[in-house]
Motif scaffolding. Structure first.
Motif, PDB file in Angstrom:
ATOM      1  N   UNK A 134     -15.090 -17.181  15.723  1.00 57.09           N
ATOM      2  CA  UNK A 134     -15.143 -15.976  14.888  1.00 57.09           C
ATOM      3  C   UNK A 134     -14.710 -14.745  15.670  1.00 57.09           C
ATOM      4  N   UNK A 135     -13.884 -13.943  15.053  1.00 54.64           N
ATOM      5  CA  UNK A 135     -13.557 -12.604  15.535  1.00 54.64           C
ATOM      6  C   UNK A 135     -14.178 -11.610  14.559  1.00 54.64           C
ATOM      7  N   UNK A 136     -14.720 -10.526  15.088  1.00 58.19           N
ATOM      8  CA  UNK A 136     -15.546  -9.653  14.255  1.00 58.19           C
ATOM      9  C   UNK A 136     -15.295  -8.195  14.585  1.00 58.19           C
TER      10      UNK A 136
ATOM     11  N   UNK B 230     -12.790 -12.535  10.884  1.00 56.86           N
ATOM     12  CA  UNK B 230     -12.242 -13.814  10.453  1.00 56.86           C
ATOM     13  C   UNK B 230     -13.024 -14.936  11.126  1.00 56.86           C
ATOM     14  N   UNK B 231     -13.204 -16.033  10.396  1.00 53.81           N
ATOM     15  CA  UNK B 231     -13.797 -17.246  10.951  1.00 53.81           C
ATOM     16  C   UNK B 231     -12.725 -18.329  10.899  1.00 53.81           C
TER      17      UNK B 231
ATOM     18  N   UNK C 150      -5.702 -24.507   3.724  1.00 51.31           N
ATOM     19  CA  UNK C 150      -6.830 -23.892   3.016  1.00 51.31           C
ATOM     20  C   UNK C 150      -8.145 -24.132   3.765  1.00 51.31           C
ATOM     21  N   UNK C 151      -8.936 -23.081   3.896  1.00 53.71           N
ATOM     22  CA  UNK C 151     -10.223 -23.182   4.574  1.00 53.71           C
ATOM     23  C   UNK C 151     -10.160 -23.016   6.074  1.00 53.71           C
ATOM     24  N   UNK C 152      -8.937 -22.949   6.644  1.00 53.39           N
ATOM     25  CA  UNK C 152      -8.816 -22.802   8.091  1.00 53.39           C
ATOM     26  C   UNK C 152      -9.204 -21.406   8.559  1.00 53.39           C
ATOM     27  N   UNK C 153      -8.999 -20.424   7.692  1.00 51.68           N
ATOM     28  CA  UNK C 153      -9.364 -19.038   8.025  1.00 51.68           C
ATOM     29  C   UNK C 153     -10.145 -18.456   6.856  1.00 51.68           C
TER      30      UNK C 153
ATOM     31  N   UNK D 105     -12.129  -8.587  19.528  1.00 53.62           N
ATOM     32  CA  UNK D 105     -13.565  -8.502  19.766  1.00 53.62           C
ATOM     33  C   UNK D 105     -14.337  -9.577  19.006  1.00 53.62           C
ATOM     34  N   UNK D 106     -15.538  -9.880  19.538  1.00 57.18           N
ATOM     35  CA  UNK D 106     -16.401 -10.888  18.939  1.00 57.18           C
ATOM     36  C   UNK D 106     -17.817 -10.331  18.813  1.00 57.18           C
ATOM     37  N   UNK D 107     -18.554 -10.893  17.886  1.00 54.30           N
ATOM     38  CA  UNK D 107     -19.881 -10.383  17.546  1.00 54.30           C
ATOM     39  C   UNK D 107     -20.814 -10.333  18.761  1.00 54.30           C
TER      40      UNK D 107
END
Length: 512
Positions: free
Chosen positions: A141-143, A203-204, A181-184, A114-116
């Motif tokens: 982004x998944x939310x 997660x972004x 690093x920073x990918x997720x 799901x997504x926002x």
């Protein structure tokens, strides 16, 4: 090894401790660790991939037992099973074996669908995956994802064709330890009405590079795979809902026995007895539907689209209703945090509502059922069913068939549980009262199918009457499941519980 029932009475599952964690919105880490030590993760992995799962009713039974102690823990721990199913269905054997080994070692797996901005509209998803060398780059982004922050691995649905559509999405299994690093980046925990301690976050993804081995199944088949996976995961959801129902009935019964008013326990009062008996019948009805649906994963896989949709729409709704009715028995005490059993009833009343939303709401599942009305009504008229499959799903202790992912289908050509009902009625040897109730169930089921055949549904314009008809279909299904299960008992139990189950179903259908 300590059995699960003993473990659930241990310190990690102390009701006062769990109540404090819930109040503080803290994750039940000790309880989840205790389940890891018990070996529950092994039941999330099919035997062919290195686990101990042979029949899906095994994991359903275990999750129901955990949820019967604390639903937040069941939701938090059981998500790994839900997150891994797509790999069991479509993953390469070597990838499935690797995932099975990780899970058995305690790795948490999440599923990010799901997504926002789009909720459960999977075709509206905007997370993208672009080819990059010998792999892919994911962004977006998944939310509102269970265990999004705590998971080591995440199954992600991403758009791989800019045009989108049913063949425009692909599933990826992301290993956080292999990302740059920073990918997720995890997004903050979302405060929720129930399951307050669960890790509901997101997660972004920013230029998240993964190898070709992260793809689950063929490129472009993500929607099809995840819809088939949802047919399986929904049965785990209803098992957790049943556990909430067990817990609610246990707490309400204890409260009624222990609470004395004017020198008399509440349990001695006819009005309270009726409430408790009705709740027990509702739970039996829901349990019958769930039992058959979960066994259908291996016994009737080609029909699973209807069995899972019915169970997921019906069971949580029944449990929510019985909890509401039991609130009458407890009165205000059940909803006071500092009172009865550390406010456990109030907590489960909040927690249970979330199950109806997970993996497709009742509305989504009923819409799926409505889409299959014509197929189901044609199958009813033909009067044919899968004899061996039905025997497997309705016979206690029947050995499950091997899991056949290739047999799963997005639509069904029938529902053996209902098509075989008239024959089951003819085979019934019981009291006049019970046989009369069974005949009424057959008549009600016939009427429902006739209405289904006559209903005209225009695309994107489903009439409210169709959803009401779907609810009545669910009640007929649950009643038929109860009848089949009773008939296939080696020595059928007394008639009392089946009578109560059928009377409740017929009341819901509105049958006279």
């Amino acid at each position: 090894m300590t059995d699960l029932s003993t473990l659930l009475r241990g310190a990690a599952f102390d009701p006062a401790t769990l109540a404090k964690l819930d109040e503080a919105e803290e994750f039940p880490a000790d309880a989840c660790a205790a389940l890891d030590d018990f070996g529950l993760p092994g039941y999330y992995v099919p035997a062919e991939h290195g686990g101990v799962l042979r029949g899906f009713d095994e994991v359903a039974t275990l999750l129901r037992e955990v949820a019967g102690r604390d639903l937040t823990v069941a939701v938090a721990h059981g998500k790994t099973y839900l997150g891994a199913v797509a790999t069991w269905i479509a993953g390469e054997p070597a990838a499935a074996a690797r995932l099975g080994e990780r899970i058995r070692a305690g790795a948490v797996v999440s599923c990010a669908l799901t997504e926002r901005a789009h909720g459960s509209d999977l075709l509206g998803g905007e997370v993208t995956a672009r080819p990059a060398g010998d792999g892919w780059t994911l962004d977006g982004e998944k939310w509102l994802i269970n265990n999004a922050t705590r998971a080591e691995l995440v199954t992600v649905l991403a758009k791989t064709d800019p045009a989108g559509g049913p063949r425009g999405f692909t599933l990826f299994l992301l290993d956080k330890n292999r990302l740059e690093p920073g990918a997720l980046t995890p997004s903050p925990k979302v405060p929720t009405y129930g399951v307050r301690g669960a890790d509901i976050s997101g997660i972004v993804l920013r230029d998240a590079r993964v190898g070709a081995d992260a793809v689950i199944g063929p490129v472009g088949h993500g929607i099809e795979i995840i819809l088939k996976a949802l047919h399986i995961t929904r049965t785990a959801c209803v098992a957790m809902s049943l556990g909430a129902g067990d817990h609610a009935l246990e707490l309400a019964g204890a409260f009624a026995r222990e609470t004395v008013v004017d020198g008399r326990p509440l349990a001695d009062r006819p009005a309270i007895q009726r409430v408790l008996a009705d709740a027990a019948a509702a739970l039996d009805l829901a349990s019958a539907a769930a039992t058959v649906a979960v066994r259908a994963i291996t016994g009737l896989p080609r029909e699973l689209s209807v069995h899972s949709a019915v169970a997921k729409a019906f069971v949580p709704a029944q449990v929510d209703d019985l909890i509401a009715r039991l609130t009458v028995a407890l009165g205000p005490y059940g909803l006071l945090g500092a009172d009865f059993r550390h406010g456990a009833f109030a907590k489960l009343e909040r927690d249970a509502r979330i199950i109806g939303i997970f993996d497709g709401s009742s509305l989504v599942n009923r819409n799926s059922l409505i889409d299959q009305f014509r197929r189901l009504s044609r199958a009813w008229r033909k009067g044919e069913w899968n004899v061996s499959g039905l025997a497997e799903v309705t016979t206690p202790d029947a050995a499950p068939s091997p899991f056949r992912p290739g047999a799963l289908s997005l639509v069904t050509d029938g529902n053996s549980v209902l098509t075989a009902l008239p024959g089951a009625a003819r085979a019934m040897t019981a009291s006049d009262r019970l046989t009369g109730l069974v005949d009424r169930v057959v008549a009600a089921t016939t009427g429902v199918h006739e209405e289904m055949a006559a209903l005209t549904i225009r695309p994107h314009a489903v009439p409210p009457a169709a959803f009401e008809l779907a609810e009545r279909y669910e009640l007929c299904y649950a009643a038929a499941a109860g009848i089949h299960l009773w008939l296939h008992e080696p020595r059928p139990a007394g008639e009392t519980r089946l009578v109560a189950l059928l009377e409740r179903a017929l009341t819901g259908v509105g049958a006279r």
